[in-house]
Design an enzyme around this catalytic site. Structure first.
Site, PDB file in Angstrom:
ATOM      1  N   ALA A  70      46.479  33.867  41.183  1.00  0.00           N
ATOM      2  CA  ALA A  70      46.064  33.021  39.906  1.00  0.00           C
ATOM      3  C   ALA A  70      46.582  31.933  39.378  1.00  0.00           C
ATOM      4  CB  ALA A  70      45.180  33.975  39.457  1.00  0.00           C
ATOM      5  N   HIS A 221      41.965  42.331  33.719  1.00  0.00           N
ATOM      6  CA  HIS A 221      42.772  42.319  31.846  1.00  0.00           C
ATOM      7  C   HIS A 221      42.436  43.543  30.681  1.00  0.00           C
ATOM      8  CE1 HIS A 221      43.839  38.355  33.893  1.00  0.00           C
ATOM      9  NE2 HIS A 221      44.114  38.996  34.528  1.00  0.00           N
ATOM     10  N   GLU A 282      47.600  44.852  39.140  1.00  0.00           N
ATOM     11  CA  GLU A 282      47.360  43.279  39.225  1.00  0.00           C
ATOM     12  C   GLU A 282      49.342  43.211  39.646  1.00  0.00           C
ATOM     13  OE1 GLU A 282      46.546  40.558  35.682  1.00  0.00           O
ATOM     14  OE2 GLU A 282      46.620  38.431  37.342  1.00  0.00           O
TER      15      GLU A 282
END
Lengths: 338, 338
Positions: A70, A221, A282
């Site tokens: 990302a 998140h 993640e």
């Protein structure tokens, strides 16, 4: 089956991002970049076997929905042409990983976004990734300026061309910023979380999902600050005479579980309907250490879900069922891989 | 005693902010603004008796630490001269409220900040407010640009002149942004919460409190996203080889309780040491409605604290003890008011 819906290729062979630096240096110098470097299957295999795949096995997850790093997307670097070339390179590399490990990885693409350039510019690459590479979703950066927030809110018609393509292809988008070039915002500690919070609040203020009733977004998140301030967001929507958030947004907006301690995951699963929560870690990502309070990795989020006092069927929704609904192309991919 | 450490004068007589509009219009037109309008004590009294004071009585709180309307600070409007005049006007008005209701309100000032202008510019007004008006703290805007984040991070030496004055006067600062002029950021739903998250992450990355061991900040709105992502922040600090957050920041950084639902307050009090939590509601503020799930106002945060399963002595710390420690000048003010 346990599906991690949020993984980035953070361990790619060095020459991949090395070339990116050369590309941007060439852009700044107004020269041509060198040709893309080669990467052997063995090189790629090694980064995965000793990275993501190792952790999948150790932690007991089965499949990662996998996209380019990302922070590496860097939509604020170079211009639209550079972004196009870099996006193709990153997405092609993800496809190679998925082809090498079809049981363990399914692709999601980055988009060739650039501040001030219409997202219509991204529809071709999205279509290529879905139709030719077999990808099942995309990452959408709400701030291609990298921390200065120069483009319109996600509810603006500016973004509609990419939404039309997402709807046509029936793929969801994860709202995910890239690196911050604003010294005020630490990347993973501020810009990421702020991006999530900002996007959700943008969705509250408008009626985007009246125009796109089947458009689906994942806010990663754990939804930024949103679940912790769920009362604030319910109250703000109410003050704006919007419908309850459940009706206004939760048919289209989902949260992942990248929250790196049990109390946070407990809050998330307590205030947000379980149908809107998708398992994710993640890894290997923002936080790589071991929590001295638990002896486990901060980002081993499966342990937090395992520890919840909710029925097994609800956990299975979070681990698998919800993700298959949000990514309808996943079913066909899984059948293929068998 | 129950002290609300976060209230803004959101109900000031209309001519107050009416004049502000004239001031900014005059700045834009390069003309002189009209003289400040008059406000009678009765006018001020009425806005308080039917606003903040009424709610204090209804909700059972005793005292509000009171500052100018946060969104009204507008540090991005006009220049340094306009900001200076406006700050004095706002702070003087707070003093009038405090003088009219000395049992119920104690003042905290706004600062005459302007993007790109050294915060050294603010020390005189801070000193005036503390020494002449009897104020006990200040609000510090980490983003005077109003949503574009153009000034250095709070840990930069740029900010040191105001910190030196805060330390000298022994007053804490609440890190509080003003309105957002960036269309991406909703004010109370995104910019406020992002400002809190951003400031905390800035503090993590540096060693500001080595230079200022007695400097104290309150991060409002429950600390933005921080407690929900406490594992992330602990892990990021660890990856940066910083001390545990308890040692690194929690002797200097405090969180208020402006979190508008019980699960959020439960998380806050579970993960953040109780010594670092200060009672606050920000009424009448961002969210004014009644939560249909409880039948009570979202911002009636006292009810959430009352509902916690923690000892009464711990609640008293949150309601009173911690606040008196963070605002050491409060004791003398309370003795005076008796």
């Amino acid at each position: 089956m346990i599906i991690d819906c949020h993984g980035h290729y953070t361990t790619a062979p060095k020459q991949h991002e090395g070339w990116r630096q050369q590309q941007i240096a060439a852009f700044d110098a107004k020269t041509a970049p060198p040709p893309r470097p080669g990467m052997t299957d063995d090189e790629i295999r090694e980064t995965i076997v000793n990275g993501q795949l190792k952790l999948q096995k150790e932690r007991g997850t089965d499949l990662t929905i996998f996209s380019p790093r990302a922070a590496g997307m860097g939509h604020h670097l170079g211009g639209a042409a550079e972004s196009a070339v870099w996006s193709r390179a990153c997405n092609d590399l993800i496809q190679r990983v998925c082809n090498l490990f079809p049981q363990n990885f399914v692709g999601v693409c980055m988009l060739p976004q650039t501040t001030g350039v219409s997202p219509a510019n991204c529809t071709e690459e999205l279509e290529r990734c879905v139709k030719e590479l077999g990808f099942i979703g995309c990452n959408l950066n709400p701030d291609p300026s990298g921390g200065y927030w120069k483009d319109p809110p996600l509810t603006d018609r500016y973004w509609y061309p990419i939404y039309e393509k997402m709807v046509e292809l029936d793929v969801p988008g994860m709202v995910h910023v890239s690196a911050s070039c604003n010294p005020c915002f630490h990347g993973t500690g501020a810009h990421y979380i702020n991006g999530d919070t900002t996007a959700f609040m943008q969705f509250i203020t408008a009626d985007l999902f009246k125009d796109f009733p089947t458009l689906r977004f994942i806010i990663p998140h754990g939804g930024g600050a949103v679940p912790y301030h769920w009362g604030r967001y319910r109250g703000l929507a109410q003050d704006m005479k919007k419908p309850p958030l459940k009706d206004h947004l939760l048919k289209n907006v989902y949260f992942d579980t990248c929250v790196y301690h049990l109390p946070g995951i407990e809050l998330l699963t307590r205030v947000i309907p379980l149908d809107n929560i998708l398992f994710a870690s993640e890894m290997l990502g923002a936080v790589r250490g071991i929590d001295p309070e638990t002896g486990n990795n901060y980002d081993d989020t499966k342990r937090y879900i395992d520890a919840l006092s909710i029925p097994a069927a609800d956990k299975q929704k979070i681990f698998e069922g919800n993700i298959k609904k949000v990514f309808p192309r996943l079913g066909a991919k899984l059948a293929q891989a068998r």
